[in-house]
Design a protein around this motif. Structure first.
Motif, PDB file in Angstrom:
ATOM      1  N   ASN A 133       0.823  -1.209   0.000  1.00  0.00           N
ATOM      2  CA  ASN A 133       0.000   0.000   0.000  1.00  0.00           C
ATOM      3  C   ASN A 133       0.860   1.263   0.000  1.00  0.00           C
ATOM      4  O   ASN A 133       0.526   2.253  -0.654  1.00  0.00           O
ATOM      5  N   ARG A 134       1.950   1.231   0.737  1.00  0.00           N
ATOM      6  CA  ARG A 134       2.866   2.388   0.756  1.00  0.00           C
ATOM      7  C   ARG A 134       3.437   2.639  -0.635  1.00  0.00           C
ATOM      8  O   ARG A 134       3.575   3.794  -1.077  1.00  0.00           O
ATOM      9  N   LEU A 135       3.771   1.569  -1.336  1.00  0.00           N
ATOM     10  CA  LEU A 135       4.283   1.693  -2.695  1.00  0.00           C
ATOM     11  C   LEU A 135       3.263   2.342  -3.621  1.00  0.00           C
ATOM     12  O   LEU A 135       3.579   3.279  -4.373  1.00  0.00           O
ATOM     13  N   ILE A 136       2.036   1.855  -3.588  1.00  0.00           N
ATOM     14  CA  ILE A 136       1.020   2.388  -4.497  1.00  0.00           C
ATOM     15  C   ILE A 136       0.695   3.839  -4.150  1.00  0.00           C
ATOM     16  O   ILE A 136       0.572   4.699  -5.039  1.00  0.00           O
ATOM     17  N   GLU A 137       0.565   4.131  -2.863  1.00  0.00           N
ATOM     18  CA  GLU A 137       0.297   5.499  -2.436  1.00  0.00           C
ATOM     19  C   GLU A 137       1.353   6.455  -2.982  1.00  0.00           C
ATOM     20  O   GLU A 137       1.034   7.551  -3.473  1.00  0.00           O
ATOM     21  N   THR A 138       2.619   6.048  -2.906  1.00  0.00           N
ATOM     22  CA  THR A 138       3.708   6.902  -3.383  1.00  0.00           C
ATOM     23  C   THR A 138       3.754   6.950  -4.905  1.00  0.00           C
ATOM     24  O   THR A 138       3.976   8.019  -5.500  1.00  0.00           O
ATOM     25  N   ALA A 139       3.535   5.816  -5.553  1.00  0.00           N
ATOM     26  CA  ALA A 139       3.586   5.766  -7.019  1.00  0.00           C
ATOM     27  C   ALA A 139       2.519   6.653  -7.644  1.00  0.00           C
ATOM     28  O   ALA A 139       2.745   7.270  -8.695  1.00  0.00           O
ATOM     29  N   LEU A 140       1.348   6.737  -7.012  1.00  0.00           N
ATOM     30  CA  LEU A 140       0.258   7.539  -7.572  1.00  0.00           C
ATOM     31  C   LEU A 140       0.511   9.045  -7.443  1.00  0.00           C
ATOM     32  O   LEU A 140      -0.230   9.848  -8.011  1.00  0.00           O
ATOM     33  N   LYS A 141       1.551   9.416  -6.741  1.00  0.00           N
ATOM     34  CA  LYS A 141       1.936  10.832  -6.682  1.00  0.00           C
ATOM     35  C   LYS A 141       2.775  11.238  -7.889  1.00  0.00           C
ATOM     36  O   LYS A 141       3.069  12.422  -8.076  1.00  0.00           O
ATOM     37  N   THR A 142       3.178  10.261  -8.702  1.00  0.00           N
ATOM     38  CA  THR A 142       3.895  10.533  -9.944  1.00  0.00           C
ATOM     39  C   THR A 142       2.900  10.609 -11.094  1.00  0.00           C
ATOM     40  O   THR A 142       1.695  10.404 -10.915  1.00  0.00           O
TER      41      THR A 142
END
Length: 305
Positions: A77-86
């Protein structure tokens, strides 16, 4: 414009394996706009985070973040949360005990455009020196299918996901109740399937994996079978199946419990088949235990380094 992809890597106390994976990603041949995101789930040691911070001249843009709350669902979830900021249009996911072939990303993107699928999975190959460590049993064999649409995916270790799918699904993408048990990926796929999302397989989007010594034994294979059965049943029960579905699952469990022991005796002399009935037995036991509220935490133990 070229496709843009964020490669997301969850890691926990395996810096040597992470370094191997990052080396392989640095050798990718792709026309896509690639960036790499690593989330370290080890809040105390943070060896993966430190490794990434030391790669100042890495080929692709590389970001490392911490996922301090322990659990495989939490770090994903941390990965997806951060990736969606790109601005990336696709999110790729690969585990830290794997490494991709050089055309991995382009093969995924080609299949995504050809099939129109929302989520794609690539093959994971172990090779004869790996799969032979404990017979040709489920758990050490290649994970591979023919290219094209499929009904269900098998795991989050080698995936390509369209950004829109994750935006539409919303957080938490992976259910935190599966923090240490595994099954968070199966639950995620079931949710997407129920929402009408389309899946496909790309055999050309290949990654490779190895078998740590702690997994190269019959004991681990049977624990793994128990764990998969346990988490699969927990996922099934989460969506409140009707009495008919419950009865059918119970019948399958009882059949496996009755028929697997004699099958194991019959196949005892066959190196490539003798483990299979034992795995069916333990998988059924895992399902039955889940029906009684037991959760098995497979990811409480780290394999590899």
């Amino acid at each position: 414009m070229p496709d843009s992809v964020v490669i997301c890597i969850p890691t926990y106390k395996r810096p040597k394996m992470l370094a191997r994976l990052l080396d392989a990603i640095a050798r990718l041949q792709s026309d896509a706009a690639v960036s790499v995101l690593v989330a370290d789930n080890d809040a105390d040691g943070h060896a993966g985070f430190d490794l990434c911070r030391g790669l100042a001249d890495y080929r692709w843009p590389l970001t490392a973040v911490m996922a301090p709350e322990r659990g495989i669902a939490q770090v994903r979830n941390r990965l997806i949360e951060t990736a969606l900021k790109t601005d990336a249009g696709f999110i790729a996911m690969i585990d830290d005990d794997e490494w991709p072939e050089v055309r991995w990303i382009d093969a995924f993107l080609k299949a995504a455009h050809a099939t129109g699928a929302d989520v794609l999975q690539g093959s994971i190959l172990f090779g004869p020196e790996q799969s032979g460590k404990c017979d040709a049993a489920d758990g050490h064999g290649d994970i591979r299918r023919a290219c094209g649409p499929i009904d269900m995916l098998q795991g989050a270790g080698n995936l390509l996901i369209r950004r829109a799918v994750l935006e539409e699904t919303g957080a938490p993408w992976f259910d935190p109740q599966f923090a240490l048990s595994g099954g968070e990926d199966r639950d995620f796929f079931v949710r997407l399937q129920r929402a009408g999302k389309r899946f496909a397989w790309s055999d050309e989007a290949r990654a490779h994996g190895d078998v740590p010594g702690s997994r190269a034994n019959l004991g681990w294979l049977l624990k793994r079978a128990y764990s998969v059965g346990n988490s699969d049943m927990i996922v099934l029960l989460k969506y409140r199946p009707g009495p008919g579905r419950r009865a059918a699952e119970l019948a399958k469990i009882l059949a496996a419990l009755l028929l697997s022991p004699p099958a194991a005796v019959i196949l005892a002399g066959s190196p490539n088949r003798r483990v299979i009935p034992l795995q069916k037995l333990f998988r059924a036991a895992g399902k039955l235990s889940a029906m009684f509220g037991v959760h098995y935490n497979e990811y409480a133990v780290v394999h590899g380094e």
